[in-house]
Design an enzyme around this catalytic site. Structure first.
Site, short mmCIF file in Angstrom:
data_model
loop_
_atom_site.label_atom_id
_atom_site.label_comp_id
_atom_site.label_asym_id
_atom_site.label_seq_id
_atom_site.Cartn_x
_atom_site.Cartn_y
_atom_site.Cartn_z
N ARG A 46 -70.04 30.34 47.69
CA ARG A 46 -68.72 30.36 47.06
C ARG A 46 -67.94 31.61 47.46
O ARG A 46 -66.73 31.57 47.70
CB ARG A 46 -68.89 30.28 45.54
CG ARG A 46 -67.58 30.26 44.78
CD ARG A 46 -67.77 29.93 43.28
NE ARG A 46 -66.56 30.24 42.53
CZ ARG A 46 -66.48 31.20 41.60
NH1 ARG A 46 -67.53 31.92 41.25
NH2 ARG A 46 -65.32 31.42 40.98
N HIS A 50 -64.35 31.50 49.26
CA HIS A 50 -63.15 32.08 48.65
C HIS A 50 -62.59 33.25 49.46
O HIS A 50 -61.39 33.52 49.42
CB HIS A 50 -63.44 32.52 47.22
CG HIS A 50 -63.45 31.38 46.25
ND1 HIS A 50 -63.10 31.50 44.93
CD2 HIS A 50 -63.79 30.08 46.42
CE1 HIS A 50 -63.21 30.32 44.31
NE2 HIS A 50 -63.64 29.45 45.21
N TRP A 189 -73.93 20.01 39.40
CA TRP A 189 -73.50 18.70 39.90
C TRP A 189 -74.68 17.73 40.05
O TRP A 189 -74.49 16.54 40.15
CB TRP A 189 -72.78 18.86 41.24
CG TRP A 189 -71.39 19.42 41.15
CD1 TRP A 189 -70.24 18.70 41.03
CD2 TRP A 189 -70.99 20.80 41.20
NE1 TRP A 189 -69.15 19.55 40.99
CE2 TRP A 189 -69.58 20.84 41.09
CE3 TRP A 189 -71.69 22.01 41.32
CZ2 TRP A 189 -68.85 22.03 41.11
CZ3 TRP A 189 -70.96 23.20 41.32
CH2 TRP A 189 -69.56 23.20 41.22
#
Ligand code: HIF
Length: 288
Positions: A46, A50, A189
């Site tokens: 992540r 980002h 998830w």
């Protein structure tokens, strides 16, 4: 002697780093039974995304080159909540390898996260040079998880991706989880958040997803267990017909997913970067 020392001084910093060693040292930082699901891999992925996903192809601003994600105000943007944890974990390696840039360190950490958690090899090049806070990108360049397909397309088309690449990237949501104290959303998830699989697609297609009953932001949970989640932006890949074609492809064909993801993720990490002409391309070996 003078000639020799002058030669040394002119070696660019990025050439003085053994990146396979950095790869190994990052890999050694992944495991921690007291952190989340036991691995920093997902949050490194992540961070790399980002750091890179601020790129705007029209103005040619943003992207991982400057590593502006480490400076306020960019570090404080809502979308970046929690990424200080990943940067702090990596900081000792910046001290150990003084000549590595933050942009190279953060993107390499994403490659390590993908590969060490069982994903495809991701090609990577060094040579990003860091910038100061005045190069920070404005807030709003990263996607808003509460929105749908149009917004997701706006954000990723701005970076220069097409529908197939976007659908391939989103498979990375097989990794990690949402944290109420970071994004406000909650849960993983799928059942193996520290293994890189095509389960994002299989879970998305095979489950019935219902709105979670809670006070938090709108998100979906699987019926009947409620153990797994989808963001509104994730659900758009099931409901949007053009995205859905690729979701179905990647759900049934893990090799094609791995190939497409590898290419799209490598492209993401290079957006807006002007590499030195002699920067080699690495395909790192995974640790065993
Ligand atoms: Fe994420 N993403 N992402 N994401 N993301 C979160 C977590 C992770 C979006 C929103 C969120 C991508 C696209 C999008 C990872 C990797 C990638 C969270 C939860 C949100 C809200 C943060 C938290 O609370 O800790 C949206 C709206 C995206 C556009 C569809 C990329 C494709 C999937 C580009 C991508 O690679 C990873 C990994 C995590 C898990 C982080 C963790 O700490 O476990």
């Amino acid at each position: 002697w003078y000639f020799y020392s002058k030669q040394q001084d002119e070696t660019p910093a990025w050439k003085k780093v053994n990146y396979q060693n950095v790869y190994k040292d990052i890999a050694d930082l992944l495991e921690d039974e007291n952190y989340d699901d036991g691995s920093y891999g997902p949050v490194f992925v992540r961070l790399a995304w980002h750091a890179s996903g601020t790129y705007d192809k029209k103005t040619r601003t943003g992207g991982s080159a400057g590593a502006t994600i480490r400076h306020a105000p960019e570090s404080e943007h809502g979308a970046n909540a929690g990424l200080d944890v990943a940067r702090r974990r990596l900081e000792p390696l910046k001290q150990k390898y003084r000549n590595i840039s933050y942009g190279d360190l953060y993107t390499l950490a994403g490659v390590v996260g993908v590969q060490e958690l069982g994903g495809p090899t991701v090609q990577w090049r060094p040579g990003r040079s860091d910038k100061q806070a005045d190069a920070c990108t404005p807030d709003g360049r990263l996607p808003d998880a509460a929105q749908g397909a149009d917004h997701v397309r706006d954000i990723f088309y701005r970076m220069g991706f097409d529908d197939r690449e976007i659908a391939a990237l989103v498979g990375a949501h097989a990794l990690g989880r949402c944290h109420t104290y970071r994004s406000g959303f909650d849960g993983p998830w799928n059942a193996s958040p520290t293994v890189f699989t095509n389960f994002f697609y299989t879970e998305l297609l095979e489950n019935t997803w219902v709105p979670k009953k809670w006070d938090g932001p709108k998100q979906f949970v699987d019926k009947p267990t409620g153990a797994f989640m989808m963001l509104p932006a994730d659900m758009a890949f099931k409901t949007d017909p053009r995205f859905r074609t690729y979701i179905e492809l990647y759900a049934r064909d893990q090799d094609t997913f791995f190939n497409d993801f590898s290419a799209a993720f490598a492209k993401l990490l290079e957006l807006g970067v002007k590499f030195p002409e002699d920067a080699p391309t690495y395909r790192f070996k995974t640790l065993d």
